[in-house]
Design an enzyme around this catalytic site. Structure first.
Site, PDB file in Angstrom:
ATOM      1  N   GLU A  96       0.835  -1.200   0.000  1.00 58.16           N
ATOM      2  CA  GLU A  96       0.000   0.000   0.000  1.00 58.16           C
ATOM      3  C   GLU A  96       0.867   1.246   0.000  1.00 58.16           C
ATOM      4  O   GLU A  96       1.972   1.255   0.532  1.00 58.16           O
ATOM      5  CB  GLU A  96      -0.935  -0.050   1.225  1.00 58.16           C
ATOM      6  CG  GLU A  96      -1.797   1.171   1.470  1.00 58.16           C
ATOM      7  CD  GLU A  96      -2.810   1.498   0.374  1.00 58.16           C
ATOM      8  OE1 GLU A  96      -2.443   1.442  -0.813  1.00 58.16           O
ATOM      9  OE2 GLU A  96      -3.956   1.853   0.713  1.00 58.16           O
ATOM     10  N   ASP A  97       0.344   2.308  -0.594  1.00 58.38           N
ATOM     11  CA  ASP A  97       1.097   3.558  -0.662  1.00 58.38           C
ATOM     12  C   ASP A  97       1.142   4.286   0.681  1.00 58.38           C
ATOM     13  O   ASP A  97       2.194   4.732   1.124  1.00 58.38           O
ATOM     14  CB  ASP A  97       0.526   4.488  -1.755  1.00 58.38           C
ATOM     15  CG  ASP A  97      -0.985   4.723  -1.636  1.00 58.38           C
ATOM     16  OD1 ASP A  97      -1.625   4.142  -0.741  1.00 58.38           O
ATOM     17  OD2 ASP A  97      -1.535   5.489  -2.455  1.00 58.38           O
ATOM     18  N   ASP A 100      -3.541   5.924   6.619  1.00 58.74           N
ATOM     19  CA  ASP A 100      -4.016   7.156   7.246  1.00 58.74           C
ATOM     20  C   ASP A 100      -4.842   6.746   8.482  1.00 58.74           C
ATOM     21  O   ASP A 100      -4.275   6.373   9.509  1.00 58.74           O
ATOM     22  CB  ASP A 100      -4.835   7.903   6.194  1.00 58.74           C
ATOM     23  CG  ASP A 100      -5.278   9.283   6.628  1.00 58.74           C
ATOM     24  OD1 ASP A 100      -4.686   9.827   7.566  1.00 58.74           O
ATOM     25  OD2 ASP A 100      -6.219   9.838   6.016  1.00 58.74           O
ATOM     26  N   PHE A 149      -1.604  16.448   3.332  1.00 58.97           N
ATOM     27  CA  PHE A 149      -2.058  15.670   2.194  1.00 58.97           C
ATOM     28  C   PHE A 149      -0.906  15.394   1.240  1.00 58.97           C
ATOM     29  O   PHE A 149      -0.378  16.292   0.597  1.00 58.97           O
ATOM     30  CB  PHE A 149      -3.220  16.341   1.459  1.00 58.97           C
ATOM     31  CG  PHE A 149      -3.976  15.325   0.664  1.00 58.97           C
ATOM     32  CD1 PHE A 149      -4.952  14.543   1.269  1.00 58.97           C
ATOM     33  CD2 PHE A 149      -3.632  15.073  -0.660  1.00 58.97           C
ATOM     34  CE1 PHE A 149      -5.597  13.540   0.552  1.00 58.97           C
ATOM     35  CE2 PHE A 149      -4.277  14.078  -1.382  1.00 58.97           C
ATOM     36  CZ  PHE A 149      -5.264  13.308  -0.764  1.00 58.97           C
ATOM     37  N   ARG A 162       0.151  11.729  -9.506  1.00 57.73           N
ATOM     38  CA  ARG A 162       0.616  10.347  -9.299  1.00 57.73           C
ATOM     39  C   ARG A 162       1.970  10.097  -9.953  1.00 57.73           C
ATOM     40  O   ARG A 162       2.725   9.239  -9.528  1.00 57.73           O
ATOM     41  CB  ARG A 162      -0.390   9.357  -9.900  1.00 57.73           C
ATOM     42  CG  ARG A 162      -1.722   9.278  -9.180  1.00 57.73           C
ATOM     43  CD  ARG A 162      -2.476   8.050  -9.666  1.00 57.73           C
ATOM     44  NE  ARG A 162      -3.896   8.085  -9.378  1.00 57.73           N
ATOM     45  CZ  ARG A 162      -4.454   7.714  -8.215  1.00 57.73           C
ATOM     46  NH1 ARG A 162      -3.684   7.291  -7.237  1.00 57.73           N
ATOM     47  NH2 ARG A 162      -5.749   7.773  -8.031  1.00 57.73           N
TER      48      ARG A 162
END
Ligand code: IMP
Ligand code: MG
Length: 174
Positions: A96-97, A100, A149, A162
Protein backbone atom coordinates in the site's frame (compact mmCIF):
# COMPACT_ATOMS: atom_id res chain seq x y z
CA UNK A 1 -2.58 25.76 -8.95
CA UNK A 2 -1.64 24.01 -5.73
CA UNK A 3 1.88 24.28 -4.42
CA UNK A 4 3.71 21.06 -3.67
CA UNK A 5 6.31 20.99 -0.92
CA UNK A 6 8.77 18.20 -1.61
CA UNK A 7 9.67 16.15 1.48
CA UNK A 8 11.05 12.84 0.20
CA UNK A 9 13.37 12.87 -2.81
CA UNK A 10 13.42 10.37 -5.65
CA UNK A 11 16.75 8.97 -4.47
CA UNK A 12 15.59 8.62 -0.85
CA UNK A 13 12.53 6.71 -2.07
CA UNK A 14 14.68 4.42 -4.21
CA UNK A 15 17.05 3.74 -1.30
CA UNK A 16 14.14 2.90 1.00
CA UNK A 17 12.47 0.66 -1.59
CA UNK A 18 15.75 -1.29 -2.03
CA UNK A 19 16.11 -1.66 1.74
CA UNK A 20 12.54 -2.95 2.11
CA UNK A 21 13.06 -5.33 -0.81
CA UNK A 22 16.23 -6.79 0.72
CA UNK A 23 14.37 -7.46 3.98
CA UNK A 24 11.33 -8.95 2.23
CA UNK A 25 13.54 -11.17 0.03
CA UNK A 26 15.24 -12.47 3.16
CA UNK A 27 12.02 -13.02 5.12
CA UNK A 28 10.20 -14.82 2.28
CA UNK A 29 13.15 -16.80 0.91
CA UNK A 30 11.87 -20.14 -0.49
CA UNK A 31 8.27 -19.23 0.40
CA UNK A 32 5.36 -18.77 -1.99
CA UNK A 33 4.99 -14.98 -1.92
CA UNK A 34 2.06 -13.10 -3.44
CA UNK A 35 2.15 -9.31 -3.48
CA UNK A 36 -1.24 -7.63 -3.56
CA UNK A 37 -1.19 -3.97 -4.55
CA UNK A 38 -4.06 -1.68 -3.68
CA UNK A 39 -5.27 0.30 -6.69
CA UNK A 40 -4.54 2.88 -7.74
CA UNK A 41 -2.06 4.57 -5.43
CA UNK A 42 0.20 1.58 -4.73
CA UNK A 43 1.12 0.70 -8.32
CA UNK A 44 4.25 2.85 -8.53
CA UNK A 45 5.60 1.51 -5.22
CA UNK A 46 4.59 -2.06 -6.13
CA UNK A 47 6.34 -1.97 -9.49
CA UNK A 48 9.59 -0.63 -7.99
CA UNK A 49 9.43 -2.98 -5.00
CA UNK A 50 8.88 -6.16 -7.02
CA UNK A 51 11.74 -5.34 -9.39
CA UNK A 52 14.07 -5.15 -6.39
CA UNK A 53 13.09 -8.53 -4.93
CA UNK A 54 15.47 -11.44 -5.34
CA UNK A 55 12.84 -14.03 -4.45
CA UNK A 56 10.24 -15.43 -6.90
CA UNK A 57 6.95 -13.64 -6.54
CA UNK A 58 3.47 -13.44 -8.01
CA UNK A 59 1.29 -10.38 -7.83
CA UNK A 60 -2.27 -9.23 -8.09
CA UNK A 61 -4.26 -6.04 -7.61
CA UNK A 62 -7.28 -5.17 -5.52
CA UNK A 63 -9.40 -2.04 -5.41
CA UNK A 64 -11.73 -0.70 -2.77
CA UNK A 65 -13.62 2.53 -2.51
CA UNK A 66 -14.05 4.32 0.75
CA UNK A 67 -16.81 6.67 1.72
CA UNK A 68 -14.61 8.44 4.23
CA UNK A 69 -15.29 9.60 7.73
CA UNK A 70 -17.76 12.26 6.67
CA UNK A 71 -20.38 9.64 5.87
CA UNK A 72 -19.57 7.23 8.67
CA UNK A 73 -17.21 7.29 11.59
CA UNK A 74 -16.62 3.60 10.97
CA UNK A 75 -15.30 4.30 7.47
CA UNK A 76 -17.47 2.39 5.03
CA UNK A 77 -15.30 0.44 2.58
CA UNK A 78 -16.65 -1.30 -0.52
CA UNK A 79 -14.91 -3.86 -2.73
CA UNK A 80 -14.50 -2.62 -6.31
CA UNK A 81 -12.10 -5.16 -7.78
CA UNK A 82 -11.17 -8.43 -6.14
CA UNK A 83 -7.98 -10.42 -6.74
CA UNK A 84 -8.01 -13.12 -9.45
CA UNK A 85 -5.43 -15.54 -8.11
CA UNK A 86 -6.02 -18.11 -5.41
CA UNK A 87 -4.04 -17.18 -2.29
CA UNK A 88 -5.04 -20.19 -0.19
CA UNK A 89 -1.89 -21.54 1.47
CA UNK A 90 0.26 -18.71 0.06
CA UNK A 91 2.16 -15.99 1.87
CA UNK A 92 0.39 -12.75 1.11
CA UNK A 93 1.93 -9.32 1.45
CA UNK A 94 -0.40 -6.37 0.91
CA UNK A 95 1.45 -3.44 -0.69
CA UNK A 96 0.00 0.00 0.00
CA UNK A 97 1.10 3.56 -0.66
CA UNK A 98 -0.08 5.19 2.57
CA UNK A 99 -1.92 4.38 5.77
CA UNK A 100 -4.02 7.16 7.25
CA UNK A 101 -6.97 6.26 9.53
CA UNK A 102 -6.23 2.60 8.88
CA UNK A 103 -9.72 1.62 7.75
CA UNK A 104 -8.67 0.46 4.27
CA UNK A 105 -5.97 -1.92 5.48
CA UNK A 106 -8.08 -3.11 8.41
CA UNK A 107 -10.86 -4.02 5.98
CA UNK A 108 -8.50 -5.74 3.53
CA UNK A 109 -6.75 -7.75 6.24
CA UNK A 110 -10.11 -9.08 7.40
CA UNK A 111 -11.31 -9.66 3.83
CA UNK A 112 -8.18 -11.46 2.62
CA UNK A 113 -7.80 -13.58 5.75
CA UNK A 114 -11.07 -15.30 4.77
CA UNK A 115 -9.26 -16.67 1.71
CA UNK A 116 -7.06 -18.72 4.07
CA UNK A 117 -3.54 -17.60 3.14
CA UNK A 118 -0.61 -19.22 4.96
CA UNK A 119 0.37 -15.75 6.18
CA UNK A 120 -0.94 -12.24 5.68
CA UNK A 121 1.10 -9.07 6.27
CA UNK A 122 1.34 -5.45 5.21
CA UNK A 123 4.06 -3.38 3.54
CA UNK A 124 3.27 0.31 3.48
CA UNK A 125 5.47 3.07 2.09
CA UNK A 126 4.07 6.00 4.07
CA UNK A 127 2.60 6.07 7.56
CA UNK A 128 0.55 9.09 8.61
CA UNK A 129 0.74 7.81 12.13
CA UNK A 130 -0.85 10.77 13.94
CA UNK A 131 -4.20 10.10 12.24
CA UNK A 132 -4.62 6.41 13.04
CA UNK A 133 -8.08 5.42 14.26
CA UNK A 134 -7.79 1.68 14.04
CA UNK A 135 -4.70 -0.31 14.87
CA UNK A 136 -3.17 -2.14 11.90
CA UNK A 137 -0.11 -4.39 12.16
CA UNK A 138 2.55 -3.08 9.74
CA UNK A 139 5.30 -5.60 9.03
CA UNK A 140 7.20 -3.22 6.72
CA UNK A 141 7.01 0.55 6.81
CA UNK A 142 8.92 3.03 4.68
CA UNK A 143 8.56 6.54 6.09
CA UNK A 144 6.56 8.26 8.79
CA UNK A 145 4.93 11.36 7.33
CA UNK A 146 3.24 14.41 8.89
CA UNK A 147 -0.50 15.00 8.95
CA UNK A 148 -0.59 16.67 5.52
CA UNK A 149 -2.06 15.67 2.19
CA UNK A 150 0.71 13.73 0.45
CA UNK A 151 1.10 13.44 -3.32
CA UNK A 152 3.50 11.89 -5.84
CA UNK A 153 4.96 8.43 -6.43
CA UNK A 154 1.47 7.04 -7.01
CA UNK A 155 -0.41 9.23 -4.54
CA UNK A 156 -2.92 11.63 -6.00
CA UNK A 157 -4.85 14.73 -5.24
CA UNK A 158 -8.03 14.55 -7.37
CA UNK A 159 -6.16 12.13 -9.71
CA UNK A 160 -3.27 14.55 -10.19
CA UNK A 161 0.43 14.17 -9.29
CA UNK A 162 0.62 10.35 -9.30
CA UNK A 163 3.47 10.59 -11.81
CA UNK A 164 5.80 12.72 -9.67
CA UNK A 165 9.02 10.79 -8.96
CA UNK A 166 9.25 12.33 -5.48
CA UNK A 167 6.80 12.72 -2.56
CA UNK A 168 5.50 16.03 -1.32
CA UNK A 169 2.48 17.59 0.27
CA UNK A 170 -0.02 20.20 -0.84
CA UNK A 171 1.14 23.35 0.89
CA UNK A 172 -1.16 25.85 -0.74
CA UNK A 173 -4.47 25.59 -2.53
CA UNK A 174 -5.72 27.86 -5.27
P1 IMP B 1 -7.20 5.01 5.42
O1 IMP B 1 -8.28 3.99 5.15
O2 IMP B 1 -7.73 6.23 6.11
O3 IMP B 1 -5.99 4.45 6.08
O4 IMP B 1 -6.80 5.58 4.02
C1 IMP B 1 -5.93 4.98 3.16
C2 IMP B 1 -6.21 5.42 1.72
O5 IMP B 1 -6.57 6.80 1.64
C3 IMP B 1 -4.97 5.24 0.91
O6 IMP B 1 -5.08 4.07 0.14
C4 IMP B 1 -4.95 6.46 0.02
O7 IMP B 1 -5.56 6.14 -1.22
C5 IMP B 1 -5.80 7.47 0.67
N1 IMP B 1 -4.98 8.52 1.33
C6 IMP B 1 -4.85 8.72 2.66
N2 IMP B 1 -4.05 9.74 2.92
C7 IMP B 1 -3.65 10.21 1.71
C8 IMP B 1 -2.76 11.29 1.31
O8 IMP B 1 -2.17 12.03 2.13
N3 IMP B 1 -2.58 11.45 -0.02
C9 IMP B 1 -3.19 10.66 -0.94
N4 IMP B 1 -4.00 9.65 -0.62
C10 IMP B 1 -4.23 9.42 0.70
MG1 MG C 1 -4.88 4.01 -1.98
Amino acid sequence: MEKIKKIISKSDIQKKVKKLAVQISKDYKSKDLVLIGILKGAIVFLSDLMRNLSTPVSMDLIQVSSYGASMSSAGVIKMKKDIDIDVKGKNVLIVEDIIDYGYTLDYLLKYLSKKNPESLSVCVLLDKVARRRVEVPLKYRGFEVPDKFMVGYGLDWAEKYRNLPYIGFISEKA
